[in-house]
Design an enzyme around this catalytic site. Structure first.
Site, PDB file in Angstrom:
ATOM      1  N   GLU A 133      -6.583   4.167   8.073  1.00  0.00           N
ATOM      2  CA  GLU A 133      -6.632   5.628   7.665  1.00  0.00           C
ATOM      3  C   GLU A 133      -7.857   6.138   7.171  1.00  0.00           C
ATOM      4  OE1 GLU A 133      -2.926   5.255   5.525  1.00  0.00           O
ATOM      5  OE2 GLU A 133      -1.906   4.640   7.565  1.00  0.00           O
ATOM      6  N   GLU A 190      -5.078  -5.467  10.564  1.00  0.00           N
ATOM      7  CA  GLU A 190      -4.055  -4.481  10.665  1.00  0.00           C
ATOM      8  C   GLU A 190      -4.434  -3.639  12.086  1.00  0.00           C
ATOM      9  OE1 GLU A 190      -2.406  -2.990   6.925  1.00  0.00           O
ATOM     10  OE2 GLU A 190      -4.098  -2.034   7.148  1.00  0.00           O
ATOM     11  N   ASN A 241       0.830  -1.142  -0.039  1.00  0.00           N
ATOM     12  CA  ASN A 241      -0.002  -0.231  -0.095  1.00  0.00           C
ATOM     13  C   ASN A 241       1.090   1.177   0.068  1.00  0.00           C
ATOM     14  OD1 ASN A 241      -1.696   1.911   0.489  1.00  0.00           O
ATOM     15  ND2 ASN A 241      -2.232   1.493   2.698  1.00  0.00           N
ATOM     16  N   SER A 290       3.430  -2.614  10.228  1.00  0.00           N
ATOM     17  CA  SER A 290       5.271  -2.423  10.392  1.00  0.00           C
ATOM     18  C   SER A 290       5.777  -3.853  10.015  1.00  0.00           C
ATOM     19  CB  SER A 290       5.570  -2.045  11.877  1.00  0.00           C
ATOM     20  OG  SER A 290       5.182  -0.847  12.213  1.00  0.00           O
ATOM     21  N   HIS A 339      -9.590   0.735   5.079  1.00  0.00           N
ATOM     22  CA  HIS A 339      -7.981   1.028   5.729  1.00  0.00           C
ATOM     23  C   HIS A 339      -8.184   1.708   7.000  1.00  0.00           C
ATOM     24  CE1 HIS A 339      -3.820   2.241   6.601  1.00  0.00           C
ATOM     25  NE2 HIS A 339      -3.321   1.262   5.786  1.00  0.00           N
ATOM     26  N   GLY A 378       2.401   1.830  10.774  1.00  0.00           N
ATOM     27  CA  GLY A 378       3.594   3.049  10.676  1.00  0.00           C
ATOM     28  C   GLY A 378       4.284   3.329  12.035  1.00  0.00           C
ATOM     29  N   LYS A 436       0.181   4.449  -0.169  1.00  0.00           N
ATOM     30  CA  LYS A 436      -0.401   5.508   0.354  1.00  0.00           C
ATOM     31  C   LYS A 436      -0.344   6.742  -0.557  1.00  0.00           C
ATOM     32  CE  LYS A 436       0.263   3.219   4.971  1.00  0.00           C
ATOM     33  NZ  LYS A 436       0.167   3.391   6.331  1.00  0.00           N
TER      34      LYS A 436
END
Ligand code: PEP
Length: 250
Positions: free
Chosen positions: A97, A167, A9, A213, A95, A173, A11
């Site tokens: 985010e 996730e 991904n 990560s 996702h 991240g 982003k």
């Protein structure tokens, strides 16, 4: 048969030239035969160029989002038909985010899932608990609800077009990874939850990716767990050497 998948991904990273550069590097470094299916998700504006660049390779392209409507007055949005029209058949939905920053609810994600499936796209469905949920011991509940509210309305045959990506938000991240045991424990729970509702054949065939990560130095251990069928990779997918090291760790 359950597939192994490693998806990157990207982003909101990489402009047009940088997209070409990263794909060139990836094509040069990726082995011709890989155990895992490989998918990359560049930004919308670079999807068409990525498809052209990857033609004839085994690397597939995914979009990072779509709008649930077919078309209309939705300034700034991109439809499933538009994505498909440039040769992209995969989409990442849900996702963390999108959930946190763009306030996407389970109901909205469910309607995006419907649109993607109506367009015969493969959905990489992301979900996972926040740190506070894990600290309060509520992580299994949260994960179960996200899965059921966002996805469990689909039909048995739709599952062929679905890949799950667990996730944990606290691991995305942050450099903080779920331990292989924590990942396995949750993946097993997810597979059992699918089994209870849709039966063993669907649960066993289902690919469940871990994301959060994943790096070259921890990929092998995480991927060694029986219910971890690959990874959804953020930061490390932006470097071809690291991404290929993760792909070959399967
Ligand atoms: C992600 O954004 O899906 C992700 C897993 O990111 P990272 O690998 O950087 O934690």
């Amino acid at each position: 048969m359950r597939k192994k998948i490693v998806a990157g991904n990207w982003k909101m990273h990489k402009n047009a030239a940088q997209t070409q550069e990263l794909l060139t590097d990836l094509l040069a470094k990726i082995p011709t035969q890989t155990t895992a299916e490989v998918i990359v998700a560049p930004t919308f504006v670079n999807l068409a160029a990525a498809v052209t660049k990857l033609e004839g390779s085994a690397v597939a392209v995914a979009a990072q989002n779509l709008h649930q409507a077919e078309s209309g007055a939705f300034t700034g949005e991109i439809s499933a038909d538009m994505i498909k029209s440039v040769g992209v058949n995969h989409v990442i939905l849900g996702h963390s985010e999108r959930r946190a920053i763009f306030h996407e609810s389970d109901a909205l994600i469910a309607s995006k899932v419907n649109t993607a499936l109506e367009h015969d796209m493969t959905v990489i469905f992301c979900f996972g608990e926040e740190l506070k949920d894990r600290q309060s011991g509520n992580h299994f509940n949260i994960v179960e609800n996200q899965l059921k509210d966002g996805l469990f309305h689909i039909t048995a045959s739709d599952w062929e077009k679905v890949v799950l990506a667990y996730e944990p938000v606290w691991a995305i991240g942050t450099g903080e990874t779920a331990s292989p045991e924590q990942a396995q424990e949750m993946h097993e729970f997810i597979r059992e939850t699918v089994r209870e509702a849709f039966g063993s054949a669907i649960a066993e065939d289902l690919t469940i990716l871990y994301g959060g990560s994943v790096k070259p130095d921890n990929a092998k251990e995480i991927f060694s767990k029986p219910d971890v069928d690959g990874g959804l990779i953020g930061g490390a997918a932006l470097n071809a050497t690291d991404f290929v090291a993760i792909i070959t760790a399967i």
